[in-house]
Design an enzyme around this catalytic site. Sequence first.
Site, short mmCIF file in Angstrom:
data_model
loop_
_atom_site.label_atom_id
_atom_site.label_comp_id
_atom_site.label_asym_id
_atom_site.label_seq_id
_atom_site.Cartn_x
_atom_site.Cartn_y
_atom_site.Cartn_z
N LYS A 211 -22.98 -14.64 -15.08
CA LYS A 211 -22.25 -14.48 -16.33
C LYS A 211 -22.00 -13.00 -16.59
O LYS A 211 -22.91 -12.18 -16.44
CB LYS A 211 -23.06 -15.08 -17.49
CG LYS A 211 -22.31 -15.15 -18.84
CD LYS A 211 -22.43 -13.91 -19.68
CE LYS A 211 -23.80 -13.71 -20.26
NZ LYS A 211 -23.83 -12.54 -21.21
N SER A 212 -20.77 -12.65 -16.95
CA SER A 212 -20.49 -11.28 -17.37
C SER A 212 -19.23 -11.24 -18.22
O SER A 212 -18.24 -11.91 -17.92
CB SER A 212 -20.30 -10.35 -16.17
OG SER A 212 -20.02 -9.03 -16.63
N TYR B 292 -22.93 -26.21 -23.36
CA TYR B 292 -22.69 -24.81 -23.71
C TYR B 292 -21.88 -24.68 -25.01
O TYR B 292 -21.87 -23.60 -25.60
CB TYR B 292 -21.92 -24.09 -22.60
CG TYR B 292 -22.61 -24.00 -21.27
CD1 TYR B 292 -23.92 -24.41 -21.08
CD2 TYR B 292 -21.94 -23.49 -20.16
CE1 TYR B 292 -24.54 -24.33 -19.85
CE2 TYR B 292 -22.54 -23.39 -18.92
CZ TYR B 292 -23.84 -23.83 -18.76
OH TYR B 292 -24.43 -23.74 -17.53
N ASN C 273 -18.93 -8.10 -9.30
CA ASN C 273 -19.50 -9.37 -8.87
C ASN C 273 -18.61 -10.09 -7.85
O ASN C 273 -19.12 -10.82 -6.99
CB ASN C 273 -19.73 -10.29 -10.07
CG ASN C 273 -20.87 -9.80 -10.96
OD1 ASN C 273 -21.65 -8.93 -10.58
ND2 ASN C 273 -20.96 -10.37 -12.16
#
Length: 278
Positions: free
Chosen positions: A234-235, A54, A244
């Site tokens: 993912k956020s 990543y 979430n």
Amino acid sequence: MSEVLESTTTELAPGVHVPLIGLGTWPMVGEDAADAVNRAINNGYRHIDTAENYGNEEAVGEGIRRSGIARQDIFITTKFNRDWHSRDGVGTAFERSAARLGVDYLDLFLVHWPNPVLGRFVEACEGLQQLADDGVIRAWGVSNFKPAHLLAVERAGLTVPVNQVQVDPAHGQPEQLAFHREHGIATGAYSPLGRNGDFLASPAITGAAQELARTPGQIVLRWHVQQGRIATPKSASDTRQRQNLDVFGFELTADQLAAINALETGAPPRLDSDTFGH
């Protein structure tokens, strides 16, 4: 509806409990990643998922430090690339990931892809087991391993604690998950809300959302955790981060679960781990 008392974690190894909801960090990098991680932790997250590939381990580490929460209270998952697929190479992968994150141990360290063409993923798992035995990682696992790959690891005498794979209502991978259950392997679900989110508009999901006064995303995450999966959406939005996490204390009915399961298309994962890997 009465409050549902349940665990928000699952046990991967004796005494190693991973939160069922974690923050996925791909493709965030740099300050965006550091800021999102910091805010996520202050919004209640205690599980952060990253990877060598990543390119954001340094930023994730910075976000954790910026949060002010003690290291031992954060569960860190990261993954290593095929360059380190050997017993000794895994040790180097650990040292480099730990240095980038600014930590002296990892909670969960995963083989990111099996890369079967190299023929060394079993050695990589053996190296991970040695790191766990040495106490520098608390638990280990794999990612994107098909049943055939998992069986090869088992034949080497290893028990795989967790396999992180692509799972969402449209890509339910029922045979893969059945194998996990039969072999006592926990399932980690990446991209748990899908890539384009088309299924979020399905009546199976919007109907449950309306009945339970929840968002479609919360319904899908509840579908995951109610079945024991570790989901890492993912956020970078404070609102969505809090939403979430807020998927405990209510239940989907058997009919609601079945309706979401029926969204399965039979489509394979987006990437084939027999031919793709890094």
